[in-house]
Structures are given as structure tokens and as C-alpha cells.
Design a protein around this motif. Structure first.
Motif, PDB file in Angstrom:
ATOM      1  N   GLY A  47      61.966  90.845  45.663  1.00  0.00           N
ATOM      2  CA  GLY A  47      62.544  91.702  46.706  1.00  0.00           C
ATOM      3  C   GLY A  47      63.600  91.036  47.576  1.00  0.00           C
ATOM      4  N   GLN A  48      63.871  89.725  47.353  1.00  0.00           N
ATOM      5  CA  GLN A  48      64.846  89.057  48.232  1.00  0.00           C
ATOM      6  C   GLN A  48      66.282  89.333  47.818  1.00  0.00           C
ATOM      7  N   LYS A  49      67.178  89.176  48.824  1.00  0.00           N
ATOM      8  CA  LYS A  49      68.627  89.234  48.565  1.00  0.00           C
ATOM      9  C   LYS A  49      69.125  87.806  48.545  1.00  0.00           C
ATOM     10  N   VAL A  50      69.639  87.373  47.394  1.00  0.00           N
ATOM     11  CA  VAL A  50      70.004  85.959  47.225  1.00  0.00           C
ATOM     12  C   VAL A  50      71.494  85.828  46.932  1.00  0.00           C
ATOM     13  N   LEU A  51      72.118  84.845  47.582  1.00  0.00           N
ATOM     14  CA  LEU A  51      73.523  84.529  47.318  1.00  0.00           C
ATOM     15  C   LEU A  51      73.596  83.263  46.469  1.00  0.00           C
ATOM     16  N   ASP A  52      74.349  83.308  45.362  1.00  0.00           N
ATOM     17  CA  ASP A  52      74.569  82.127  44.515  1.00  0.00           C
ATOM     18  C   ASP A  52      76.014  81.683  44.717  1.00  0.00           C
ATOM     19  N   ASP A 113      77.776  88.344  58.639  1.00  0.00           N
ATOM     20  CA  ASP A 113      76.683  87.488  59.114  1.00  0.00           C
ATOM     21  C   ASP A 113      75.347  88.121  58.693  1.00  0.00           C
ATOM     22  N   CYS A 114      74.358  87.281  58.473  1.00  0.00           N
ATOM     23  CA  CYS A 114      72.978  87.736  58.258  1.00  0.00           C
ATOM     24  C   CYS A 114      72.838  88.761  57.116  1.00  0.00           C
ATOM     25  N   PHE A 116      72.006  87.820  53.681  1.00  0.00           N
ATOM     26  CA  PHE A 116      71.102  87.409  52.594  1.00  0.00           C
ATOM     27  C   PHE A 116      69.842  86.732  53.143  1.00  0.00           C
ATOM     28  N   ASP A 117      68.784  86.758  52.308  1.00  0.00           N
ATOM     29  CA  ASP A 117      67.576  85.986  52.672  1.00  0.00           C
ATOM     30  C   ASP A 117      67.807  84.506  52.415  1.00  0.00           C
ATOM     31  N   VAL A 118      68.500  84.222  51.309  1.00  0.00           N
ATOM     32  CA  VAL A 118      68.665  82.836  50.852  1.00  0.00           C
ATOM     33  C   VAL A 118      70.061  82.661  50.261  1.00  0.00           C
ATOM     34  N   ALA A 119      70.640  81.452  50.440  1.00  0.00           N
ATOM     35  CA  ALA A 119      71.879  81.097  49.720  1.00  0.00           C
ATOM     36  C   ALA A 119      71.603  79.820  48.939  1.00  0.00           C
ATOM     37  N   LEU A 143      70.020  85.415  56.872  1.00  0.00           N
ATOM     38  CA  LEU A 143      69.305  85.980  58.022  1.00  0.00           C
ATOM     39  C   LEU A 143      68.851  84.863  58.957  1.00  0.00           C
ATOM     40  N   ASP A 144      68.445  85.220  60.158  1.00  0.00           N
ATOM     41  CA  ASP A 144      68.054  84.185  61.133  1.00  0.00           C
ATOM     42  C   ASP A 144      66.891  83.341  60.631  1.00  0.00           C
ATOM     43  N   ASP A 145      66.013  83.941  59.817  1.00  0.00           N
ATOM     44  CA  ASP A 145      64.919  83.130  59.259  1.00  0.00           C
ATOM     45  C   ASP A 145      65.236  82.707  57.810  1.00  0.00           C
ATOM     46  N   GLY A 146      66.525  82.750  57.470  1.00  0.00           N
ATOM     47  CA  GLY A 146      66.932  82.461  56.087  1.00  0.00           C
ATOM     48  C   GLY A 146      67.026  80.979  55.766  1.00  0.00           C
ATOM     49  N   ARG A 147      67.197  80.708  54.446  1.00  0.00           N
ATOM     50  CA  ARG A 147      67.255  79.326  53.950  1.00  0.00           C
ATOM     51  C   ARG A 147      68.511  79.129  53.113  1.00  0.00           C
ATOM     52  N   VAL A 148      68.972  77.871  53.067  1.00  0.00           N
ATOM     53  CA  VAL A 148      70.033  77.497  52.126  1.00  0.00           C
ATOM     54  C   VAL A 148      69.510  76.314  51.310  1.00  0.00           C
TER      55      VAL A 148
END
Ligand code: SAM
Length: 282
Positions: A47-52, A113-114, A116-119, A143-148
């Protein structure tokens, strides 16, 4: 304006795109442990939105597309048209409908801004024109609680998949260079990329060393062909050798690489760093 050095980098990748397309299946197999570690460290799930960022011929986007499933999505990006076309064609062949494609550089992401969940970026961060700007961009669009999270190569000495060929060739060239592709080892120094992410204001920055095997059911002959086609640096070095030197170089590489080919299988020890951070302290 795109800086000259970045133009050159992109031109090199454009000329490499057809080889990355040709060797897609092998690349997927050889570097699968990098994808698994990125997915694990970035905590990518359904269910996450991920940027590659810098997705090349399609990884890790294609793998992540299956992990996030129909309720999630992947935004594949790469600044090189040939890479994007290759990845998009493969997504089509696999019938993947949750991947979207955008041609852009990691240094300037065309997303709000904000978003994706993860990049993530697998083996692409070393080629960013301005890694600190790219780090800030990746953090901005999660997102503010997102990860890279980024996967980069460890030192050349721990990666004979690259050095076995270039160490031999360099003995024959008048001006030996330090590594196969100098840029490939740009972040091999421990904490270098971690420090850049911290300067970009990432929180909870973690660097994990990943020791793994680059494995595939191929012979030395196939390895030689793969390496001499896929890498612009190797292609360029070979072009600088006198034609009569090539068979001698190949034989010396075959000797040096012998121990990595057993019973029809290639298995090189390899080392990468998986560097991750969060947008906010949680
Ligand atoms: C070693 S390939 C890795 C491709 C893919 N992620 C993989 O692991 O198979 C490096 C990729 O970085 C891309 N790249 C180069 N400069 C970039 C930039 N400024 N921003 C994002 N990607 C870039 C290249 O076009 C290329 O596709």
C-alpha cells in the motif's frame, strides 16, 4: 542549466542503456540482495507510495511494484531517456500497472512536498550532480514520517566483480586510473553518504554494511562480455589498448578471476552500504 560534468554523466548512461537492457535478467539476479536490503531498511510494505531515484533498466522499481501491490504505487525516475524506455517496456511486458514513469534528475525532483512514503535509489546516488541537493530533494518529497534509503558500493578492494578486470587493464595503460568507474566508488568511504544525508537534515541516519555474493549461472566468457559491454569505463579502457594486447589482458583476467567461477557458476564476494534516514525524529 545542466552542468557540463552532469551532461557527460548522462551521455555515458545513455550509451550504456542498451547494455543494461540486454543484461536485465542477469542484473536483476546479481544485485537482488541490494534490493532486498533496501526494501528491508526502508521498511517498504503493502500500500505504500514509493519513489525510485535513478531506476536504470528498472530496479528496484519492478520488484517494489509487486511488494506494494495494487493499493500502492511506484514512481520510477531516471534522467536518461534510454533507461526510462527500457524500464517502461519491461513493466509493460510484465503487465505492471502501478508504476509511473518520469524522466528527471535526482537533484531536482518534479514532485510536490510530502508526496511519497519512501524514496530509494539503488546504485544511483554516486552519480548525482549535487548529492546534498538530491538528499534534500528526496527528504522534501517524502511524508513527514517518511524514509529515504540509498544503496552504494563499498570499497573497490571488497568488490572484485569490478576490480578483477580493471586492475589488469591498468597495468597495460600509461595512465592507470584508480578504479573501474571512479564514480561507482564515490561513497565507498564509511559515513560519507551518511554525512551528506545528515547535512541535508535527515534524522536517524543509519549506515549498514552489506556483504553478499554477486552470483549468476554464467561462465568467465559471459562475465567478460557482460563487463566489457556494460561499463563505459571498461569499454573506454579497452579501446585504449593496442589490439594485440587484448588477448593477453583477457588471459590475465581469466587467471585472476578463475577462483570466482566454479561448476558453471560465477560467485564474487561484494560489499555495499545501505544508507537510510528519516525526515523527522520519531
Ligand atoms: C548504476 S545505474 C543503476 C540503475 C538501477 N537503479 C540499478 O540498480 O540497476 C545508475 C543510474 O543512475 C542514473 N543517474 C545518473 N545521474 C543521475 C541523476 N543526477 N539523478 C538520478 N539518477 C541518475 C543513471 O541514468 C543510471 O540509470
Amino acid at each position: 542549466m545542466i552542468p557540463e560534468s552532469q551532461n557527460k554523466t548522462l551521455h555515458v548512461w545513455q550509451s550504456s542503456a542498451r547494455y543494461w537492457d540486454r543484461y536485465r535478467a542477469l542484473i536483476t539476479e546479481m544485485f537482488a540482495p541490494l534490493t532486498s536490503s533496501l526494501v528491508e531498511q526502508a521498511q517498504i510494505g503493502i500500500g505504500q507510495k514509493v519513489l525510485d531515484i535513478g531506476g536504470g533498466s528498472g530496479e528496484p522499481s519492478l520488484t517494489i511494484s509487486r511488494i506494494v501491490g495494487p493499493t500502492g504505487s511506484v514512481m520510477y525516475t531516471d534522467p536518461v531517456a534510454g533507461m526510462l524506455e527500457s524500464a517502461q517496456a519491461e513493466a509493460g511486458r510484465r503487465g505492471l500497472t502501478n508504476i509511473h514513469f518520469k524522466q528527471c534528475s535526482g537533484d531536482k525532483l518534479p514532485f510536490a512536498d510530502c508526496t511519497f512514503d519512501v524514496a530509494v535509489g539503488r546504485l544511483s546516488a554516486m552519480f548525482f550532480a549535487d548529492p546534498r541537493a538530491a538528499g534534500r530533494e528526496a527528504l522534501r518529497v517524502v511524508l513527514d514520517d517518511g524514509r529515504v534509503a540509498f544503496a552504494v558500493w563499498g570499497p573497490k578492494e571488497a568488490n572484485p566483480f569490478f576490480s578483477t578486470i580493471t586492475d589488469v587493464i591498468d597495468q597495460y595503460l600509461e595512465t592507470p586510473e584508480q578504479s573501474d568507474a571512479p564514480d561507482a566508488f564515490r561513497f565507498a568511504v564509511p559515513r560519507k553518504l551518511a554525512g551528506i544525508l545528515e547535512q541535508a537534515d535527515a534524522k536517524n541516519v543509519i549506515e549498514r554494511r552489506l556483504n553478499f555474493q554477486i552470483e549468476a549461472p554464467i561462465s568467465f566468457e559471459q562475465f567478460w562480455q557482460l563487463r566489457t559491454e556494460m561499463s563505459e569505463t571498461v569499454r573506454e579502457k579497452i579501446a585504449r589498448l593496442a589490439p594485440a594486447q587484448l588477448p593477453t589482458v583477457k588471459e590475465a583476467v581469466a587467471d585472476a578471476a578463475q577462483k570466482y567461477f566454479v561448476s558453471g557458476r560465477m560467485s564474487f564476494p561484494a560489499q555495499a552500504l545501505i544508507v537510510s534516514g528519516r525526515k523527522s525524529v520519531v
